[in-house]
Design a protein around this motif. Structure first.
Motif, PDB file in Angstrom:
ATOM      1  N   ALA A 142     -27.406   0.976  59.406  1.00  0.00           N
ATOM      2  CA  ALA A 142     -28.284   0.445  60.440  1.00  0.00           C
ATOM      3  C   ALA A 142     -27.675  -0.845  60.979  1.00  0.00           C
ATOM      4  CB  ALA A 142     -29.665   0.160  59.860  1.00  0.00           C
ATOM      5  N   THR A 143     -27.894  -1.097  62.264  1.00  0.00           N
ATOM      6  CA  THR A 143     -27.402  -2.317  62.889  1.00  0.00           C
ATOM      7  C   THR A 143     -28.577  -3.061  63.506  1.00  0.00           C
ATOM      8  OG1 THR A 143     -25.288  -1.281  63.394  1.00  0.00           O
ATOM      9  CG2 THR A 143     -25.819  -3.273  64.616  1.00  0.00           C
ATOM     10  N   ILE A 144     -28.617  -4.358  63.270  1.00  0.00           N
ATOM     11  CA  ILE A 144     -29.660  -5.219  63.821  1.00  0.00           C
ATOM     12  C   ILE A 144     -29.016  -6.120  64.871  1.00  0.00           C
ATOM     13  CG2 ILE A 144     -29.415  -7.032  62.062  1.00  0.00           C
ATOM     14  CD1 ILE A 144     -32.540  -7.042  62.015  1.00  0.00           C
ATOM     15  N   ASN A 145     -29.722  -6.378  65.944  1.00  0.00           N
ATOM     16  CA  ASN A 145     -29.148  -7.147  67.048  1.00  0.00           C
ATOM     17  C   ASN A 145     -29.328  -8.650  66.840  1.00  0.00           C
ATOM     18  OD1 ASN A 145     -27.842  -7.588  69.483  1.00  0.00           O
ATOM     19  ND2 ASN A 145     -29.766  -7.709  70.580  1.00  0.00           N
ATOM     20  N   ALA A 146     -28.710  -9.161  65.810  1.00  0.00           N
ATOM     21  CA  ALA A 146     -28.688 -10.591  65.506  1.00  0.00           C
ATOM     22  C   ALA A 146     -27.566 -10.809  64.510  1.00  0.00           C
ATOM     23  CB  ALA A 146     -30.017 -11.042  64.902  1.00  0.00           C
ATOM     24  N   THR A 149     -22.322  -8.275  64.789  1.00  0.00           N
ATOM     25  CA  THR A 149     -20.866  -8.444  64.798  1.00  0.00           C
ATOM     26  C   THR A 149     -20.183  -7.341  64.000  1.00  0.00           C
ATOM     27  OG1 THR A 149     -20.715  -9.800  62.792  1.00  0.00           O
ATOM     28  CG2 THR A 149     -21.158 -10.969  64.881  1.00  0.00           C
ATOM     29  N   GLY A 150     -20.990  -6.496  63.335  1.00  0.00           N
ATOM     30  CA  GLY A 150     -20.451  -5.429  62.503  1.00  0.00           C
ATOM     31  C   GLY A 150     -20.296  -5.812  61.044  1.00  0.00           C
ATOM     32  N   ALA A 151     -20.662  -7.060  60.693  1.00  0.00           N
ATOM     33  CA  ALA A 151     -20.560  -7.522  59.304  1.00  0.00           C
ATOM     34  C   ALA A 151     -21.707  -6.962  58.465  1.00  0.00           C
ATOM     35  CB  ALA A 151     -20.595  -9.048  59.256  1.00  0.00           C
ATOM     36  N   LEU A 152     -21.397  -6.502  57.271  1.00  0.00           N
ATOM     37  CA  LEU A 152     -22.406  -6.010  56.346  1.00  0.00           C
ATOM     38  C   LEU A 152     -23.254  -7.185  55.883  1.00  0.00           C
ATOM     39  CD1 LEU A 152     -23.478  -3.609  54.710  1.00  0.00           C
ATOM     40  CD2 LEU A 152     -21.837  -4.226  52.940  1.00  0.00           C
ATOM     41  N   ILE A 153     -24.584  -7.103  56.083  1.00  0.00           N
ATOM     42  CA  ILE A 153     -25.448  -8.226  55.709  1.00  0.00           C
ATOM     43  C   ILE A 153     -26.462  -7.883  54.637  1.00  0.00           C
ATOM     44  CG2 ILE A 153     -25.213  -9.379  57.934  1.00  0.00           C
ATOM     45  CD1 ILE A 153     -28.133  -8.335  58.516  1.00  0.00           C
ATOM     46  N   GLY A 154     -26.659  -6.595  54.363  1.00  0.00           N
ATOM     47  CA  GLY A 154     -27.649  -6.245  53.361  1.00  0.00           C
ATOM     48  C   GLY A 154     -27.895  -4.761  53.285  1.00  0.00           C
ATOM     49  N   GLU A 155     -29.100  -4.425  52.828  1.00  0.00           N
ATOM     50  CA  GLU A 155     -29.451  -3.038  52.576  1.00  0.00           C
ATOM     51  C   GLU A 155     -30.931  -2.828  52.862  1.00  0.00           C
ATOM     52  OE1 GLU A 155     -29.997  -0.903  48.410  1.00  0.00           O
ATOM     53  OE2 GLU A 155     -27.875  -1.104  48.936  1.00  0.00           O
ATOM     54  N   VAL A 156     -31.258  -1.631  53.332  1.00  0.00           N
ATOM     55  CA  VAL A 156     -32.659  -1.272  53.528  1.00  0.00           C
ATOM     56  C   VAL A 156     -33.256  -1.025  52.147  1.00  0.00           C
ATOM     57  CG1 VAL A 156     -34.277   0.379  54.538  1.00  0.00           C
ATOM     58  CG2 VAL A 156     -32.188  -0.251  55.796  1.00  0.00           C
ATOM     59  N   ALA A 157     -34.242  -1.839  51.775  1.00  0.00           N
ATOM     60  CA  ALA A 157     -34.867  -1.708  50.464  1.00  0.00           C
ATOM     61  C   ALA A 157     -35.990  -0.671  50.477  1.00  0.00           C
ATOM     62  CB  ALA A 157     -35.418  -3.062  50.012  1.00  0.00           C
ATOM     63  N   GLY A 179     -31.810   2.349  51.022  1.00  0.00           N
ATOM     64  CA  GLY A 179     -30.454   2.374  50.488  1.00  0.00           C
ATOM     65  C   GLY A 179     -29.388   2.293  51.562  1.00  0.00           C
ATOM     66  N   MET A 180     -29.796   2.406  52.825  1.00  0.00           N
ATOM     67  CA  MET A 180     -28.841   2.356  53.931  1.00  0.00           C
ATOM     68  C   MET A 180     -28.295   0.935  54.078  1.00  0.00           C
ATOM     69  SD  MET A 180     -29.720   3.436  57.864  1.00  0.00           S
ATOM     70  CE  MET A 180     -29.576   5.202  57.592  1.00  0.00           C
ATOM     71  N   SER A 181     -26.998   0.819  54.321  1.00  0.00           N
ATOM     72  CA  SER A 181     -26.386  -0.482  54.587  1.00  0.00           C
ATOM     73  C   SER A 181     -26.893  -1.013  55.921  1.00  0.00           C
ATOM     74  CB  SER A 181     -24.872  -0.354  54.658  1.00  0.00           C
ATOM     75  OG  SER A 181     -24.354   0.059  53.424  1.00  0.00           O
ATOM     76  N   VAL A 182     -26.978  -2.343  56.034  1.00  0.00           N
ATOM     77  CA  VAL A 182     -27.404  -2.983  57.279  1.00  0.00           C
ATOM     78  C   VAL A 182     -26.297  -3.924  57.733  1.00  0.00           C
ATOM     79  CG1 VAL A 182     -29.130  -4.449  58.399  1.00  0.00           C
ATOM     80  CG2 VAL A 182     -29.835  -2.852  56.619  1.00  0.00           C
ATOM     81  N   LYS A 183     -25.926  -3.784  59.007  1.00  0.00           N
ATOM     82  CA  LYS A 183     -24.907  -4.648  59.600  1.00  0.00           C
ATOM     83  C   LYS A 183     -25.530  -5.510  60.674  1.00  0.00           C
ATOM     84  CE  LYS A 183     -21.248  -1.280  58.826  1.00  0.00           C
ATOM     85  NZ  LYS A 183     -20.212  -0.454  59.450  1.00  0.00           N
ATOM     86  N   THR A 201     -37.923  -2.671  55.270  1.00  0.00           N
ATOM     87  CA  THR A 201     -37.769  -3.905  54.514  1.00  0.00           C
ATOM     88  C   THR A 201     -36.288  -4.037  54.220  1.00  0.00           C
ATOM     89  OG1 THR A 201     -39.956  -3.674  53.532  1.00  0.00           O
ATOM     90  CG2 THR A 201     -38.401  -5.158  52.413  1.00  0.00           C
ATOM     91  N   ILE A 202     -35.708  -5.150  54.663  1.00  0.00           N
ATOM     92  CA  ILE A 202     -34.271  -5.365  54.513  1.00  0.00           C
ATOM     93  C   ILE A 202     -34.031  -6.496  53.532  1.00  0.00           C
ATOM     94  CG2 ILE A 202     -32.130  -5.994  55.704  1.00  0.00           C
ATOM     95  CD1 ILE A 202     -33.396  -4.673  58.217  1.00  0.00           C
ATOM     96  N   LYS A 203     -33.189  -6.213  52.533  1.00  0.00           N
ATOM     97  CA  LYS A 203     -32.815  -7.228  51.548  1.00  0.00           C
ATOM     98  C   LYS A 203     -31.457  -7.773  51.955  1.00  0.00           C
ATOM     99  CE  LYS A 203     -32.529  -8.131  46.636  1.00  0.00           C
ATOM    100  NZ  LYS A 203     -33.059  -9.462  46.753  1.00  0.00           N
ATOM    101  N   MET A 204     -31.413  -9.076  52.178  1.00  0.00           N
ATOM    102  CA  MET A 204     -30.189  -9.758  52.583  1.00  0.00           C
ATOM    103  C   MET A 204     -29.954 -10.882  51.571  1.00  0.00           C
ATOM    104  SD  MET A 204     -29.282 -11.405  56.305  1.00  0.00           S
ATOM    105  CE  MET A 204     -30.064 -13.009  56.149  1.00  0.00           C
ATOM    106  N   GLY A 205     -29.138 -10.604  50.564  1.00  0.00           N
ATOM    107  CA  GLY A 205     -28.943 -11.582  49.488  1.00  0.00           C
ATOM    108  C   GLY A 205     -30.250 -11.759  48.743  1.00  0.00           C
ATOM    109  N   THR A 206     -30.723 -13.002  48.646  1.00  0.00           N
ATOM    110  CA  THR A 206     -31.987 -13.268  47.970  1.00  0.00           C
ATOM    111  C   THR A 206     -33.170 -13.209  48.927  1.00  0.00           C
ATOM    112  OG1 THR A 206     -31.710 -15.645  48.287  1.00  0.00           O
ATOM    113  CG2 THR A 206     -30.902 -14.722  46.206  1.00  0.00           C
ATOM    114  N   ASP A 207     -32.897 -13.068  50.229  1.00  0.00           N
ATOM    115  CA  ASP A 207     -33.954 -13.002  51.237  1.00  0.00           C
ATOM    116  C   ASP A 207     -34.339 -11.557  51.533  1.00  0.00           C
ATOM    117  OD1 ASP A 207     -34.096 -15.802  51.780  1.00  0.00           O
ATOM    118  OD2 ASP A 207     -32.249 -15.620  52.945  1.00  0.00           O
TER     119      ASP A 207
END
Length: 93
Positions: A77-81, A39-47, A32-36, A55-61
């Motif tokens: 959470a922040t990912i380095n990409a 660049t700090g942009a919200l890209i998804g959520e920890v599923a 349920g944690m947000s993933v950025k 497991t990170i859900k980013m849109g349909t991916d």
């Protein structure tokens, strides 16, 4: 495995506030944690989180990454990409 080995957490460099430098790497990644992106942009959520893999859900991916590769600060959470980098890696599969 769907783990993306190219994604590693390092402190961001450049102008502006460096939030990654204060992030705690691998700390308490939870469902349920947000993933950025880096660049700090919200890209998804920890599923889901199992055995040190998120497991990170980013849109349909959906993709997985070792929780030790994620920085955690201020409840997200922040990912380095960038989101574009991740989408590019997912398309190569």
């Amino acid at each position: 495995s769907d783990w993306i080995p190219l994604l590693t957490h390092t402190a961001a460099t450049g102008a502006g506030t460096d939030t990654a430098a204060t992030a705690s790497v691998g700390a308490a990644v939870t469902s349920g944690m947000s993933v950025k992106d880096n660049t700090g942009a919200l890209i998804g959520e920890v599923a889901d989180v199992k055995e040190g893999v998120a497991t990170i859900k980013m849109g349909t991916d959906t993709f997985t990454v070792d929780t030790a590769k994620l920085g955690v600060a201020n409840g997200s959470a922040t990912i380095n990409a960038t989101a574009a980098d991740i989408r590019g890696m997912l398309k190569k599969k």
